[in-house]
Motif scaffolding. Structure first.
Motif, PDB file in Angstrom:
ATOM      1  N   THR A  17      -4.083   8.946 -10.666  1.00 26.58           N
ATOM      2  CA  THR A  17      -3.523   8.603 -11.980  1.00 26.58           C
ATOM      3  C   THR A  17      -3.721   9.750 -12.974  1.00 26.58           C
ATOM      4  N   GLY A  18      -3.112   9.586 -14.143  1.00 23.68           N
ATOM      5  CA  GLY A  18      -3.081  10.657 -15.136  1.00 23.68           C
ATOM      6  C   GLY A  18      -4.454  10.971 -15.727  1.00 23.68           C
ATOM      7  N   ASN A  53     -14.655  14.871  -7.247  1.00 21.20           N
ATOM      8  CA  ASN A  53     -15.633  13.905  -7.796  1.00 21.20           C
ATOM      9  C   ASN A  53     -14.903  12.601  -8.133  1.00 21.20           C
ATOM     10  N   ASP A  54     -14.521  11.892  -7.080  1.00 18.38           N
ATOM     11  CA  ASP A  54     -13.613  10.755  -7.241  1.00 18.38           C
ATOM     12  C   ASP A  54     -14.325   9.408  -7.259  1.00 18.38           C
ATOM     13  N   LYS A  74       0.835  -1.208   0.000  1.00 16.00           N
ATOM     14  CA  LYS A  74       0.000   0.000   0.000  1.00 16.00           C
ATOM     15  C   LYS A  74       0.866   1.254   0.000  1.00 16.00           C
ATOM     16  N   ALA A  75       0.471   2.192  -0.797  1.00 11.27           N
ATOM     17  CA  ALA A  75       1.125   3.492  -0.766  1.00 11.27           C
ATOM     18  C   ALA A  75       0.323   4.431   0.127  1.00 11.27           C
ATOM     19  N   VAL A  76       1.039   5.301   0.826  1.00  7.86           N
ATOM     20  CA  VAL A  76       0.393   6.256   1.731  1.00  7.86           C
ATOM     21  C   VAL A  76       0.504   7.646   1.112  1.00  7.86           C
ATOM     22  N   GLU A 109      -3.001  -2.464  -5.178  1.00  9.92           N
ATOM     23  CA  GLU A 109      -4.071  -1.994  -6.063  1.00  9.92           C
ATOM     24  C   GLU A 109      -4.482  -0.582  -5.685  1.00  9.92           C
ATOM     25  N   PHE A 110      -5.054   0.093  -6.644  1.00 11.28           N
ATOM     26  CA  PHE A 110      -5.748   1.343  -6.371  1.00 11.28           C
ATOM     27  C   PHE A 110      -7.233   1.030  -6.373  1.00 11.28           C
ATOM     28  N   THR A 111      -7.958   1.601  -5.436  1.00  2.92           N
ATOM     29  CA  THR A 111      -9.410   1.536  -5.523  1.00  2.92           C
ATOM     30  C   THR A 111      -9.831   2.431  -6.692  1.00  2.92           C
ATOM     31  N   ALA A 112     -11.084   2.310  -7.105  1.00  7.59           N
ATOM     32  CA  ALA A 112     -11.559   3.173  -8.191  1.00  7.59           C
ATOM     33  C   ALA A 112     -11.382   4.640  -7.797  1.00  7.59           C
ATOM     34  N   GLU A 113     -11.620   4.952  -6.527  1.00  8.36           N
ATOM     35  CA  GLU A 113     -11.469   6.338  -6.068  1.00  8.36           C
ATOM     36  C   GLU A 113     -10.008   6.784  -6.186  1.00  8.36           C
ATOM     37  N   GLU A 114      -9.098   5.881  -5.856  1.00  8.85           N
ATOM     38  CA  GLU A 114      -7.675   6.243  -5.948  1.00  8.85           C
ATOM     39  C   GLU A 114      -7.254   6.440  -7.405  1.00  8.85           C
TER      40      GLU A 114
END
Lengths: 777, 281
Positions: free
Chosen positions: A286-287, A692-693, A42-44, A276-281
């Motif tokens: 991301t770009g 709006n994530d 996990k990234a913080v 993983e990234f959640t959809a919100e992340e």
């Protein structure tokens, strides 16, 4: 293109070979390869868009039972930054947070829950800095630069500046009958691929190899970008991309953001790590498609000729380089906005400048269209305005200005019929279709007004670099089945299917016997990234080259075997015919080759035979261009600003449709994406933090919003393409937004909206402003 | 950490006892708002009490000239009830309310409780003159919907109370409609919405209820508009409202000022063709 083709597979509607396994749920995506023994990586993040990092203390997180390792910037083993074009994005931020997606620590823990608990225990202090959101503001003297020490640009505010200066622009404007001047804006948008980014990394202990499985569009780009971060030669890092759940350009970069997390943690822990990234992340970190601010001046004669363009483009670069381009090259998105600034028209006098300016937004990345949708919104809106001003038909004015063999592109490239010039046919067919009577199936409210509009586009196939080419390896087994080794990603576009069609056609073998494995840098040669609408054309040509080489070898083997010259041997439908009447099936010929030191594998290669070189004065940029025309028919509620789409008519000149079913899939998907760009999409921020994530707040169109869709395939063959093909992946969405704008303008008695998305709020506000006599925007 | 605790009482009485003794416990009634708050970190370690399984709150019936449904009835369950044909606006709203999975979980009472200004169904209940029974361990009271909402997320419900039942009067010949302005059709929060009901007496509007949502902090009825349209034909009413603005509306965003009245007029027009259909005896 003559229609009586003799090909067995080319031009045929063949279902995607991955369709059944995907429908049945058997297709495996990255996350399906998870195993129970994996650590959770996990990234913080800081939750801030611009800050100086004063302190990061991971002691409490490290002490938490179940945490295997915590990394901060000081723990990085090798290169501290990475990027596809230049290494400017910190793996872990050390001193500065430049956007919300700069991580401050990586954590590997036994479970997701422990990793999340540990993340909450990371202590950090920041000095918040003013957030720069608008690139135009960023350029102001009183706003400090975002980067203090960028590896390429130092403390400059502009990442890339690309110019085109041809003819005498000032003279053209001086003698013009009409000058149109306006400003246009497009937002940053998210790719909204359905598969959020994820990654599995493991250290392969017996071979000292780092193996990374992740959805990627360009395994070799990822490899080149990240091997320095791991401190390993490229030969000891293995990137594998299974089926990819949509990319749209985003998974050139975002896979790197995940692979550094899982990869470094796997190296450090010697354990398998999943991240993983959640959809919100994905929304937050991301770009994005570059936001744009375009100041557009157009000079024209009273008979409708565009004689001059003076255009200034400012792109929202976000915090890091990604795909904006480097001044001096590769110029990437900034350059494409310049290349396509004149649209599919021949304009002699042009002064165009595009600058990608750093902000504290997520990095401006590749996204389907790569600069073309932004500049076409401005350019095609202006072309429609010119038609209104002169009371000319929008198709007629475009025909008057379009590129022809006699009238080169604005950057000086001469295109002939051999390059495929299908714009005129596209426009005629769209207009004819729009002219057909069509009535909505439901009652129309008195406040709903009908409007139609169209816009055209140009879009190059491939990338305008001298290094742009493709390589592949085609291998034929003893049973005459075929393996096509390429690094082209299968992300839903049907690459595996069309490549198999090409190889089967060229070798005269059944398409079912051709296998096209998914990308793996240990097994697949580098056929280039899966981007730029290039794969069918570039990789397809490379496959044809390999197949020709193989057949030449087998022909030689047969000739030697039967005792004749190779020229006397013919090959058709899997059988070699010798002059004495002997028929030698391919299987036998392969065996003959194997006994004569003739290879059963061939490297295929294709680079366009065109002198590519773009400078401030122009030059050839791509070997061929796709053209097209988008028509829109809609109802506008002039009391509420609501738009109801009735018809979308899209004609794309794609050279030759190798598989019309796949082409229509690209066209329909592209049109829907373009409609979302026009009507609803846009990343919103509060102090640089994405607000709006989620799919709930970031609105893409749903099926209920879609109009009747017509896809018209136009085939103006590209003499250099495989069987005449050109690119079709990106072009379908390039002209959607200006076509919608024009339809709204026509439905509203002339309300000009220059900012997408056209939400009901923007539209009704524009209508009221126009009523009050004010300038709309 | 996205953690919460969950209690699951088996009877209404047990649930009310829990609420009496532990006022911090939140009734979880669908979770379509509360779980979003948990996921977004707005609710930290809440204690939830799931009431979706309470048999006392799952009934749907026609009683004393009203359609009565329990506080745990979901949108899907309500949509499957044939009696809602008396209220065309309910069918209109349900077909576009969120998505089937959300309708399977979400409940009208739950959305009343969280009191979102944009909640579609809150508006409909208001336009249909509904009332709700609030029960607690101490007793029961009945509140008309027009008095239920106090502000964003605020209602007259005490923490010890549950919404036990919602009742909508069945009115023969009632016309109704629901319209919303969103950025896409379905699965989008209302930017402005309106629900109306009225009777047509020789073609003229009688007993109108005009409700407006997503404009003020609470959904509200516009008495001024109701007065304007009373006694007029729907066509006359539409014309009379052109250019008018409801005195009760207080939009924070300028564009809502433009679209409120067109949405109300649209609802009035659509309601004209939508008369409730029910086995009146």
């Amino acid at each position: 293109m003559e229609k009586s083709r003799k090909e067995k597979y080319i031009g045929r509607r063949m279902p995607r070979r991955d369709a059944l396994v995907k429908a049945q749920g058997r297709a495996k995506y990255t996350a399906d390869y998870r195993t129970a023994d994996m650590l959770w990586g996990k990234a913080v993040f800081s939750g801030m868009a611009h800050a100086r990092i004063l302190r990061v203390d991971a002691a409490k997180a490290e002490a938490l039972p179940g945490v295997v390792c915590v990394m901060t910037a000081k723990d990085l083993p090798a290169a501290k930054k990475y990027g596809i074009f230049c290494a400017d994005k910190p793996v872990i931020a050390e001193n500065m947070i430049l956007y919300e997606g700069d991580p401050i620590a990586f954590i590997a823990a036994e479970t997701k829950e422990i990793a999340e608990e540990a993340a909450a225990l990371i202590e950090a202090e920041y000095e918040a800095l003013p957030v720069v959101e608008d690139p135009r503001e960023a350029l102001r003297d009183d706003v400090p630069p975002i980067h203090e020490n960028h590896p390429v640009t130092g403390n400059a505010k502009v990442m890339a500046e690309v110019t085109l200066d041809r003819g005498d622009v000032d003279a053209a404007f001086a003698e013009a009958d009409i000058i149109l001047e306006d400003d246009f804006e497009t937002p940053q948008i998210e790719h909204v691929y359905l598969e959020p980014d994820c990654c599995i990394a493991r250290w392969v202990d017996d071979t000292d190899v780092l193996e990374i499985v992740a959805p990627q569009q360009a395994v070799y780009s990822t490899l080149r970008a990240l091997a320095p971060v791991f401190g390993l030669p490229e030969s000891r890092v293995r990137f594998i991309s299974p089926y990819v759940g949509g990319g749209f350009g985003g998974k050139e970069d975002s896979c790197c953001d995940l692979a550094v997390i899982a990869g470094l943690l796997a190296m450090k822990t010697r354990r398998k790590v999943y991240s993983e990234f959640t959809a919100e992340e994905v929304f937050r970190y991301t770009g994005k498609r570059h936001g744009s601010y375009v100041h557009h001046r157009m000079a024209a004669t009273k008979d409708g000729r565009v004689i001059g363009l003076d255009i200034d483009i400012i792109l929202d670069k976000g915090a890091y380089q990604s795909m904006s381009g480097l001044t001096g090259g590769p110029h990437a998105v900034a350059q494409r906005t310049v290349l396509y600034a004149a649209g599919p028209y021949s304009v002699e006098n042009v002064r165009i400048r595009s600058r990608a300016v750093f902000t504290n937004h997520p990095y401006g990345a590749a996204m389907r269209g790569f600069g073309a949708p932004q500049i076409h919104f401005a350019g095609e809106s202006q072309m429609n305005e010119l038609a209104h001003r002169l009371n000319m038909d929008p198709v007629a004015i475009r025909k008057l200005n379009m590129i022809t063999p006699e009238r080169p592109t604005s950057f000086g490239q001469v295109l002939t019929e051999e390059n495929g010039l299908g714009l005129e046919e596209c426009m005629d067919k769209v207009k004819a279709e729009l002219d057909k009577p069509f009535m909505p199936k439901h009652p129309v409210r008195p406040s709903q007004r009908r409007g139609m509009g169209l816009a055209a586009y140009i879009y190059g196939t491939g990338m305008p670099y001298k290094s742009e080419g493709a390589m592949c390896v085609v291998h034929v087994n003893r049973d005459a089945s075929v393996e096509v080794g390429i690094s082209t990603t299968e992300m839903g576009q049907g690459a595996q299917t069309v490549m198999a069609q090409i190889a089967a056609e060229a070798l005269g073998v059944p398409v079912e016997t051709v296998n096209v494995p998914l990308p793996d840098t240990f097994l697949s040669p580098d056929s280039g990234p899966t981007v730029a609408s290039r794969s069918t054309t570039f990789v397809g040509n490379a496959i044809l080259d390999a197949c020709r080489k193989l057949l030449a070898g087998f022909t030689e083997a047969v000739a030697h075997g039967v005792g004749c010259s190779p020229e006397e041997v013919t090959y058709a439908k899997g059988v070699f015919a010798a002059p004495d009447g002997q028929e030698i099936p391919l299987r036998r010929a392969i065996y003959m080759a194997a006994t004569q030191a003739i290879p059963q594998s061939a490297v295929g290669i294709w680079y366009p035979p065109v002198d590519i070189g773009f400078g401030p004065k122009g030059g050839n940029s791509m070997h061929t261009y796709s053209f097209g025309c988008q028509g829109i028919d809609l109802l506008l509620d002039v009391e509420t600003g609501e738009i109801e789409l009735l018809r979308s008519v899209l004609a794309c000149d794609i050279g030759h449709a190798l598989n019309p079913q796949l082409v229509e899939g690209q066209m329909e998907g592209g049109a829907v994406m373009g409609l979302g760009y026009a009507l609803t999409e846009g990343v919103e921020y509060k102090k640089g933090v994405v607000s709006n994530d989620s799919m709930k707040d970031y609105v893409i169109l749903g099926f209920k919003d879609l109009p009747q869709m017509t896809s018209i395939i136009v085939e103006a063959a590209n003499c250099m393409g495989p069987f005449g093909a050109k690119g079709v992946g990106e072009p379908p969405l390039v002209a959607t937004a200006p076509a919608v704008r024009e339809a709204i303008r026509n439905a509203s008695d002339g309300v000009k909206l220059n900012r997408i998305p056209f939400t009901p709020e923007r539209v009704i506000t524009g209508i009221y402003k126009a009523k009050e006599g004010g300038q709309t925007s | 950490m996205k953690k919460f605790s969950l209690m699951r009482p088996q009877t209404l009485e047990e649930a009310l006892t829990i609420l009496r003794d532990a006022p911090d416990v939140l009734p979880l009634n669908g979770g379509t708002d509360l779980m979003v708050d948990v996921n977004e970190g707005k609710l930290i370690s809440p204690r939830f009490m799931y009431i979706g399984g309470l048999p006392e709150l799952k009934k749907i019936e026609v009683r004393d000239g009203t359609l009565c449904f329990g506080g745990a009835v979901t949108y899907t369950e309500l949509g499957a009830c044939p009696d809602i044909s008396a209220f065309p606006c309910i069918g209109q709203a349900l077909s576009n309310l969120a998505s089937p999975p959300i309708r399977n979980m979400g409940t009208p009472a739950g959305n009343m409780g969280t009191a979102s200004p944009a909640g579609d169904f809150n508006l409909i209940l208001l336009a249909l003159g509904a009332e709700a029974d609030l029960v607690s361990a101490a007793g029961m009271r009945t509140v008309p919907l027009s008095e239920f909402y106090l502000g964003v997320g605020k209602t007259v419900r005490e923490k010890s109370e549950l919404i036990a039942e919602i009742r909508i009067p069945l009115v023969k010949g009632q016309h109704s409609a629901f319209v919303k302005l969103g950025r896409r059709r379905g699965q989008d929060i209302s930017r402005v919405s309106s629900a109306v009901s009225y009777l047509l007496d020789e073609g003229r509007i009688r007993d109108p209820r005009i409700a407006i949502g997503a404009v003020n902090a609470v959904p509200f009825r516009s008495g001024t508009f109701e007065e304007i349209v009373s006694g007029k034909t729907p066509d006359e009413a539409e014309a009379a409202l052109e250019g008018a603005f409801p005195a009760e509306a207080n939009p924070r965003r300028a564009y809502k000022r433009y679209v409120v009245t067109p949405m109300v007029r649209r609802a009035i027009r659509e309601a004209q063709a939508q008369e409730g259909d029910w086995q009146w005896s």
